[in-house]
Motif scaffolding. Structure first.
Motif, PDB file in Angstrom:
ATOM      1  N   SER A   1       8.140   2.890  10.228  1.00 58.45           N
ATOM      2  CA  SER A   1       7.399   3.215   9.011  1.00 58.45           C
ATOM      3  C   SER A   1       6.229   4.102   9.412  1.00 58.45           C
ATOM      4  O   SER A   1       5.889   4.201  10.595  1.00 58.45           O
ATOM      5  CB  SER A   1       6.908   1.943   8.306  1.00 58.45           C
ATOM      6  N   SER A   2       5.631   4.764   8.435  1.00 56.38           N
ATOM      7  CA  SER A   2       4.511   5.648   8.779  1.00 56.38           C
ATOM      8  C   SER A   2       3.405   5.540   7.744  1.00 56.38           C
ATOM      9  O   SER A   2       3.637   5.190   6.587  1.00 56.38           O
ATOM     10  CB  SER A   2       4.976   7.110   8.900  1.00 56.38           C
ATOM     11  N   PHE A   3       2.193   5.853   8.203  1.00 57.34           N
ATOM     12  CA  PHE A   3       1.025   5.800   7.336  1.00 57.34           C
ATOM     13  C   PHE A   3       0.779   7.131   6.642  1.00 57.34           C
ATOM     14  O   PHE A   3       1.114   8.203   7.151  1.00 57.34           O
ATOM     15  CB  PHE A   3      -0.226   5.456   8.150  1.00 57.34           C
ATOM     16  N   ASN A   4       0.145   7.045   5.469  1.00 60.64           N
ATOM     17  CA  ASN A   4      -0.396   8.188   4.750  1.00 60.64           C
ATOM     18  C   ASN A   4      -1.823   7.845   4.342  1.00 60.64           C
ATOM     19  O   ASN A   4      -2.211   6.669   4.326  1.00 60.64           O
ATOM     20  CB  ASN A   4       0.428   8.472   3.493  1.00 60.64           C
ATOM     21  N   TYR A   5      -2.585   8.866   3.991  1.00 62.73           N
ATOM     22  CA  TYR A   5      -3.956   8.565   3.558  1.00 62.73           C
ATOM     23  C   TYR A   5      -3.949   7.705   2.289  1.00 62.73           C
ATOM     24  O   TYR A   5      -4.916   6.991   2.007  1.00 62.73           O
ATOM     25  CB  TYR A   5      -4.759   9.844   3.341  1.00 62.73           C
ATOM     26  N   HIS A   6      -2.856   7.750   1.566  1.00 60.79           N
ATOM     27  CA  HIS A   6      -2.721   6.899   0.384  1.00 60.79           C
ATOM     28  C   HIS A   6      -2.888   5.420   0.754  1.00 60.79           C
ATOM     29  O   HIS A   6      -3.401   4.621  -0.048  1.00 60.79           O
ATOM     30  CB  HIS A   6      -1.355   7.122  -0.267  1.00 60.79           C
ATOM     31  N   ASP A   7      -2.465   5.048   1.964  1.00 62.06           N
ATOM     32  CA  ASP A   7      -2.616   3.659   2.393  1.00 62.06           C
ATOM     33  C   ASP A   7      -4.086   3.279   2.528  1.00 62.06           C
ATOM     34  O   ASP A   7      -4.464   2.126   2.280  1.00 62.06           O
ATOM     35  CB  ASP A   7      -1.886   3.440   3.724  1.00 62.06           C
ATOM     36  N   VAL A   8      -4.920   4.240   2.921  1.00 64.02           N
ATOM     37  CA  VAL A   8      -6.362   3.996   2.968  1.00 64.02           C
ATOM     38  C   VAL A   8      -6.888   3.709   1.567  1.00 64.02           C
ATOM     39  O   VAL A   8      -7.678   2.784   1.353  1.00 64.02           O
ATOM     40  CB  VAL A   8      -7.098   5.196   3.589  1.00 64.02           C
ATOM     41  N   PHE A   9      -6.445   4.507   0.593  1.00 62.10           N
ATOM     42  CA  PHE A   9      -6.867   4.294  -0.792  1.00 62.10           C
ATOM     43  C   PHE A   9      -6.393   2.937  -1.311  1.00 62.10           C
ATOM     44  O   PHE A   9      -7.109   2.257  -2.058  1.00 62.10           O
ATOM     45  CB  PHE A   9      -6.321   5.403  -1.691  1.00 62.10           C
ATOM     46  N   THR A  10      -5.187   2.526  -0.927  1.00 59.18           N
ATOM     47  CA  THR A  10      -4.670   1.225  -1.346  1.00 59.18           C
ATOM     48  C   THR A  10      -5.543   0.100  -0.804  1.00 59.18           C
ATOM     49  O   THR A  10      -5.858  -0.859  -1.515  1.00 59.18           O
ATOM     50  CB  THR A  10      -3.216   1.039  -0.867  1.00 59.18           C
ATOM     51  N   VAL A  11      -5.937   0.218   0.454  1.00 56.80           N
ATOM     52  CA  VAL A  11      -6.797  -0.802   1.053  1.00 56.80           C
ATOM     53  C   VAL A  11      -8.143  -0.858   0.333  1.00 56.80           C
ATOM     54  O   VAL A  11      -8.648  -1.949   0.011  1.00 56.80           O
ATOM     55  CB  VAL A  11      -7.007  -0.524   2.561  1.00 56.80           C
ATOM     56  N   ARG A  12      -8.713   0.287   0.042  1.00 57.32           N
ATOM     57  CA  ARG A  12     -10.024   0.323  -0.609  1.00 57.32           C
ATOM     58  C   ARG A  12      -9.962  -0.149  -2.055  1.00 57.32           C
ATOM     59  O   ARG A  12     -10.921  -0.718  -2.582  1.00 57.32           O
ATOM     60  CB  ARG A  12     -10.580   1.754  -0.575  1.00 57.32           C
ATOM     61  N   GLY A  13      -8.837   0.099  -2.704  1.00 53.63           N
ATOM     62  CA  GLY A  13      -8.696  -0.188  -4.128  1.00 53.63           C
ATOM     63  C   GLY A  13      -8.925   1.068  -4.944  1.00 53.63           C
ATOM     64  O   GLY A  13      -9.865   1.818  -4.680  1.00 53.63           O
ATOM     65  N   MET A  14      -8.040   1.296  -5.926  1.00 56.06           N
ATOM     66  CA  MET A  14      -8.128   2.496  -6.745  1.00 56.06           C
ATOM     67  C   MET A  14      -8.332   2.124  -8.203  1.00 56.06           C
ATOM     68  O   MET A  14      -7.651   1.224  -8.723  1.00 56.06           O
ATOM     69  CB  MET A  14      -6.837   3.325  -6.593  1.00 56.06           C
TER      70      MET A  14
END
Length: 334
Positions: free
Chosen positions: A38-51
């Motif tokens: 699997s691979s990371f995207n910056y979207h995963d950072v946003f998911t962790v922070r909460g959108m």
């Protein structure tokens, strides 16, 4: 099973690798995937922070991009068998994104709707396939599906060191374009040169718009002289008007995101005076991902993977993404 679980929104300290996440069972219309990578995207950072406006059902296994082998086939699934190698399109049309609205790929197993499966060629590795969906799929749709670049075009890529950026550099070069890649730091600049970028700009020290005008001449309203043919801008913010300023008459500004701000200052005079085209591109589809895997199998494309890390080091991998300390993708193997 082992999995990377987001327990609550905030910082990366809220991500934990657990050993007791239940292995999913196949249900109607779904398969269970034994994850290969699997691979990371910056979207995963946003998911962790909460959108804002997106209510993530916590706790959740994060990770949008994933490839692996079918380990169990649920009732009603046709055309797929145990052992088939598959890439997963992370968008579930009914529920949303894997790794956000349902458990994602940062685990040993993942439950996936059979409609999201794309068959993998034998010559494509799990690591390469897992690098594709969000980053390379977006780049492919923006450049290839929309037919926005051609041989000989001068293409300036902002944010060239990220996943989408490196995908744009490679696809633009494959199309025969002259590529100007913008990145921060000498190491990233050299690696972009190694990928084939014709010119590399350190955006921290150099105004990319002024550089382009000095290099190619000031764009003219009555002729097609000066400037660049295409600017790829998924940053927005303060880069928006400078992007307009360096485009030639009839030039194209391609946008698929706004990481530096979605509400930039605008100057419509450039758009009408130089007959510019602002072209948006949203997401990616199965045909984008299938074509990318074909290019990999034919040895015409090699996704840029900065690091391959075990699941135990996944949080460190996402931290590298958050701090923009990588070139290309960070891949996790379970």
């Amino acid at each position: 099973m082992r999995a990377l679980v987001l327990e609550s929104h905030g910082g990366l300290e809220n991500l934990k690798v657990v050993n007791d996440r239940p292995i999913p069972a196949a249900v109607e219309g779904h398969v269970v995937i034994r994850v290969g990578a699997s691979s990371f995207n910056y979207h995963d950072v946003f998911t962790v922070r909460g959108m804002p406006g997106i209510k993530v059902p916590l706790p959740v296994v994060i990770g949008l991009d994933m490839a692996g082998e079918i380990s169990e086939v649920g009732p009603g699934v046709k055309g797929w068998s145990k052992g088939d190698r598959v890439l997963v399109n992370p968008l579930n049309k009914k529920k949303g994104l894997l790794g956000e609205m349902m458990d994602g790929g940062m685990a040993q197993y993942c439950l996936v709707d059979a409609e999201q499966l794309i068959r993998m060629p034998d010559d494509v590795s799990y690591e390469d396939a897992a690098s594709l969906p969000v980053a390379y799929g977006t780049a492919h749709r923006m450049l290839v599906t929309h037919n926005t670049i051609k041989k000989g075009d001068r293409v300036l890529v902002l944010g060239a060191s990220g996943g989408v950026g490196t995908g744009c550099v490679l696809l633009a070069k494959l199309a025969g374009a002259e590529v100007i890649a913008c990145a921060g730091g000498e190491d990233k600049m050299q690696r972009l040169r190694d990928l084939g970028a014709d010119h590399v700009i350190n955006y921290k020290d150099v105004d990319f718009s002024k550089w382009a005008i000095e290099k190619y001449g000031k764009p003219q309203r009555r002729t097609y002289e000066g400037g660049v043919d295409v600017v790829i801008n998924f940053t927005g913010g303060d880069t928006w008007v400078p992007s307009l300023r360096c485009l030639k008459r009839g030039g194209k500004l391609l946008v698929c995101g706004a990481t530096a701000g979605h509400d930039p200052k605008e100057d419509l005079r450039y758009i009408w005076s130089f007959e510019l085209q602002v072209i948006g591109s949203n997401s990616f589809y199965d045909d984008n991902l299938a074509d990318l895997m074909r290019l990999i199998a034919e040895k015409k494309l090699k996704p840029v993977v900065d690091k391959v890390l075990p699941l135990d080091q996944a949080v460190d991998g996402l931290r590298l993404i958050e701090n923009r300390e990588v070139l290309g993708k960070v891949v996790i193997t379970p």
